[in-house]
Design a protein around this motif. Structure first.
Motif, PDB file in Angstrom:
ATOM      1  N   THR A   1       0.859  -1.186   0.000  1.00 40.73           N
ATOM      2  CA  THR A   1       0.000   0.000   0.000  1.00 40.73           C
ATOM      3  C   THR A   1       0.892   1.231   0.000  1.00 40.73           C
TER       4      THR A   1
ATOM      5  N   SER B   1       0.925   5.675   0.400  1.00 39.89           N
ATOM      6  CA  SER B   1       0.153   6.713   1.085  1.00 39.89           C
ATOM      7  C   SER B   1      -0.167   7.918   0.222  1.00 39.89           C
ATOM      8  N   ASN B   2       0.613   8.157  -0.822  1.00 43.46           N
ATOM      9  CA  ASN B   2       0.442   9.383  -1.600  1.00 43.46           C
ATOM     10  C   ASN B   2      -0.419   9.135  -2.835  1.00 43.46           C
ATOM     11  N   SER B   3      -1.604   9.673  -2.804  1.00 40.00           N
ATOM     12  CA  SER B   3      -2.527   9.449  -3.914  1.00 40.00           C
ATOM     13  C   SER B   3      -2.043  10.106  -5.203  1.00 40.00           C
TER      14      SER B   3
ATOM     15  N   ARG C   1      -5.782   2.077  -7.818  1.00 42.24           N
ATOM     16  CA  ARG C   1      -5.514   3.468  -7.431  1.00 42.24           C
ATOM     17  C   ARG C   1      -6.487   3.937  -6.346  1.00 42.24           C
TER      18      ARG C   1
ATOM     19  N   SER D   1      -7.808   2.289  -3.920  1.00 41.31           N
ATOM     20  CA  SER D   1      -7.405   1.761  -2.608  1.00 41.31           C
ATOM     21  C   SER D   1      -5.931   2.005  -2.318  1.00 41.31           C
ATOM     22  N   GLN D   2      -5.202   2.532  -3.321  1.00 44.52           N
ATOM     23  CA  GLN D   2      -3.766   2.780  -3.183  1.00 44.52           C
ATOM     24  C   GLN D   2      -3.063   1.485  -2.803  1.00 44.52           C
TER      25      GLN D   2
ATOM     26  N   GLN E   1       5.333  12.483  -4.893  1.00 41.78           N
ATOM     27  CA  GLN E   1       4.300  13.380  -5.401  1.00 41.78           C
ATOM     28  C   GLN E   1       4.810  14.258  -6.527  1.00 41.78           C
TER      29      GLN E   1
END
Lengths: 115, 110
Positions: free
Chosen positions: B24, B26-28, B66, B68-69, B93
């Protein structure tokens, strides 16, 4: 042989000494990177360079200096080595960065021990 | 929350088994995703990129969700030579760096 090489492969030094790790690539890749790998942390970016004379800090730059006067070389200097800098250092290069086609090619690593 | 988290492992499986690794991030805003392989005391090497539509390379299948990352790697018909540490990797990012997970160790036995 073409590729990315690092020297030395192993280095033992003492606290307070200056150490330079060398990285050389023969592909003329624009981007070069320095990582350190420690147990419990994985690979962490120290510095990177997008081209000759262009460098930028990564996640853990403190205590390190880089330069890139030629495209093929990207030396990493520990100005005054500390025990916390004992690690395995990997250099990497890539032709581009961004998108899905930016495979980074890694050198064999330098194992540095600071006593 | 760490930027890239992976199953802690180790995974110990017999030859021929199917094994799945999860990751997983954390950065969308991350745009690119990869699996790297690292053999013991060696440098990491790209195993495969991961695309939103999912992609397959022989016995290896990678999936990306994407929403649910979440990223996964499935290895079918495991071989002894698959024994290694598998690193989940995403771009930051700004798109200026790769962020590596700590890796999941796989050991395939005969």
């Amino acid at each position: 042989d073409a590729g990315i090489t690092q020297s030395p492969r192993y280095k033992i030094t003492e606290t307070g000494r200056q150490v330079t790790l060398m990285c050389h690539q023969t592909w003329s890749h624009s981007y070069m990177f320095w990582y350190r790998q420690d147990l419990g942390h994985g690979l962490r970016l120290i510095y990177y360079s997008a081209a000759a004379d262009i460098t930028d800090k990564g996640e853990v730059p403190d205590g390190y200096v880089v330069s890139r006067s030629k495209t093929e070389n990207f030396p990493l200097t520990l100005e005054s080595a500390t025990r916390s800098q004992t690690s395995v250092y990997f250099c990497a290069s890539s032709q581009t960065f961004g998108g899905s086609y930016n495979e980074q090619f890694f050198g064999p690593g330098t194992r540095l021990t600071v006593l | 929350r760490k930027e890239v988290e992976q199953d802690p492992g180790p995974f110990n499986v017999p030859e021929g088994a199917t094994v799945a690794f999860n990751c997983t991030y954390s950065n969308s805003a991350s745009q690119s995703f990869f699996w790297y392989r690292q053999d013991c005391r060696k440098e990491p090497k790209l195993l495969m990129s991961v695309y939103s539509s999912g992609n397959e390379d022989g016995r290896f299948t990678a999936q990306l969700n994407r929403a649910s990352q979440y990223i996964s790697l499935l290895i079918r018909d495991s071989k002894l030579s698959d024994s290694a540490t598998y690193l989940c990797v995403v771009t930051n990012q700004a798109g200026t760096a790769l962020i590596f997970g700590k890796g999941t160790t796989l050991s395939v036995s005969s």
